[in-house]
Design an enzyme around this catalytic site. Sequence first.
Site, PDB file in Angstrom:
ATOM      1  N   LEU A 123       6.043 -14.722  -3.885  1.00 21.01           N
ATOM      2  CA  LEU A 123       5.860 -13.536  -3.064  1.00 21.01           C
ATOM      3  C   LEU A 123       4.606 -12.778  -3.477  1.00 21.01           C
ATOM      4  O   LEU A 123       4.384 -12.560  -4.672  1.00 21.01           O
ATOM      5  CB  LEU A 123       7.073 -12.609  -3.218  1.00 21.01           C
ATOM      6  CG  LEU A 123       6.907 -11.157  -2.748  1.00 21.01           C
ATOM      7  CD1 LEU A 123       6.716 -11.098  -1.239  1.00 21.01           C
ATOM      8  CD2 LEU A 123       8.103 -10.304  -3.175  1.00 21.01           C
ATOM      9  N   SER A 124       3.797 -12.370  -2.507  1.00 26.87           N
ATOM     10  CA  SER A 124       2.678 -11.462  -2.730  1.00 26.87           C
ATOM     11  C   SER A 124       1.701 -12.051  -3.748  1.00 26.87           C
ATOM     12  O   SER A 124       1.093 -13.091  -3.484  1.00 26.87           O
ATOM     13  CB  SER A 124       3.211 -10.094  -3.158  1.00 26.87           C
ATOM     14  OG  SER A 124       2.206  -9.112  -3.116  1.00 26.87           O
ATOM     15  N   ALA A 125       1.516 -11.427  -4.919  1.00 29.94           N
ATOM     16  CA  ALA A 125       0.653 -12.034  -5.928  1.00 29.94           C
ATOM     17  C   ALA A 125       1.182 -13.404  -6.325  1.00 29.94           C
ATOM     18  O   ALA A 125       0.408 -14.320  -6.629  1.00 29.94           O
ATOM     19  CB  ALA A 125       0.562 -11.122  -7.154  1.00 29.94           C
TER      20      ALA A 125
END
Length: 435
Positions: free
Chosen positions: A182-184
């Site tokens: 997720l995300s980073a």
Amino acid sequence: MSHVVPSHPAPPGAPPPWPGRGGRWSRTVRRFAAVAALVAGAALVGPGAAGASAAPPAEARAAAALERVTSFGANPGGLNMYVYRPATLPANAPVVVALHGCTQSAQVYSDNAGLNTFADRHGFLVVYAETTTANNASKCFNWFQPGDTRRGQGEAASIRQMVAHAATAYGADTARVQVTGLSAGGAMTSVLLAAYPDVFAAGAVVAGIPYGCGVDVVSAFGCMSPGVDRTPAAWAQAVRDAHPGYAGPWPRVAIWHGDNDATVAPRNADELRDQWTAVHGLGQTPDRTSTIGPNSTRRSEYLAADGGASVVEVNRVPGIGHGTPVDPGSGAEQCGATGTQHFIDSICSSYWITRFFGLDGTTTPEPPVDPPTEPAACWTASNYEHVRAGRATTTGGQVYAKGSGQLLGLYNTFVTHTLKESPAGHYVVADSSCP
């Protein structure tokens, strides 16, 4: 592509991707990043920070038991390794590497993303990699730091060593290794797919960034929002340069993104699609489209050149912001928990990711398939938001609809238009003709 500073500041984002080690930054950038980190950290501490009940929901109280692995190699990236092992793990089990988002931990991701449900059901090992504040003040994977994103170096090399350890310690099948995050963690998933295509058979990037976008903290913020527009060929070359001389096969890639993501602009889903379809030698028009899940997530599939299974798919989740889509419950297609922010009650993405990875072992028919064009969708927003979402581009202070090239006016938050998308990536002005 030239950019003009909009007349209204961009909305606040999630934790900044600034590093806690390496590099030399100006005093201004350091102060900005530090302030942003504090603001973002306050936004991510979970329920209770926003006036929720002090007691966590029942679904958040049952923490999965993770095994801490303290020695798995040289670990040049200084990461922590945890493993979720089902009670019954077959010989030569597949592996899914899971990468948390900023300010999160392996335990938080394990408890909420829903992967363990399917590890129990289908018999695969989940390796949870975890970064620390020693690496990054906001506990983000350093997806933009060259020292952590190159083959054989830093955090990417540490995760590679975790996979090797899983093979020797747990008897895992090195031919069936996948990664998601997720995300980073999604951006680091892109890194691993590019740097180690010989290790990872497939990946799922959730609210992430294309490989090769950011090389430092300043460019990383631009990658997150408004995003970076490059040609498919340029994106694909960045992947090929990550492992020069590699001739394939290339990993299969699933892309997940919320339509209302205010942290990582939704246009990143388009750029990721462009990157990986080009790597596979495919065009950017989907071979088939459908809607899946209880919320009619729009799925676009790009099939292998021989007409086999999809090698790239894009899942656009309606009505959600920045986070992992989950659907708490005990149904066959449900999973996850919303015990902390950035796990959003919507669709169980882990169910569909497990399916994309080929780990579900079922022959359930696919959802009904629509004609091979994107379902038409309408978007009413300011010119600034259209550019940020990837529906338009800006040149010389003017905004143009992507695909049709129609002039929308000045790049600011005051001029508003409705754009209609059909087919994928082609937008036309529809101020009075969209429902």
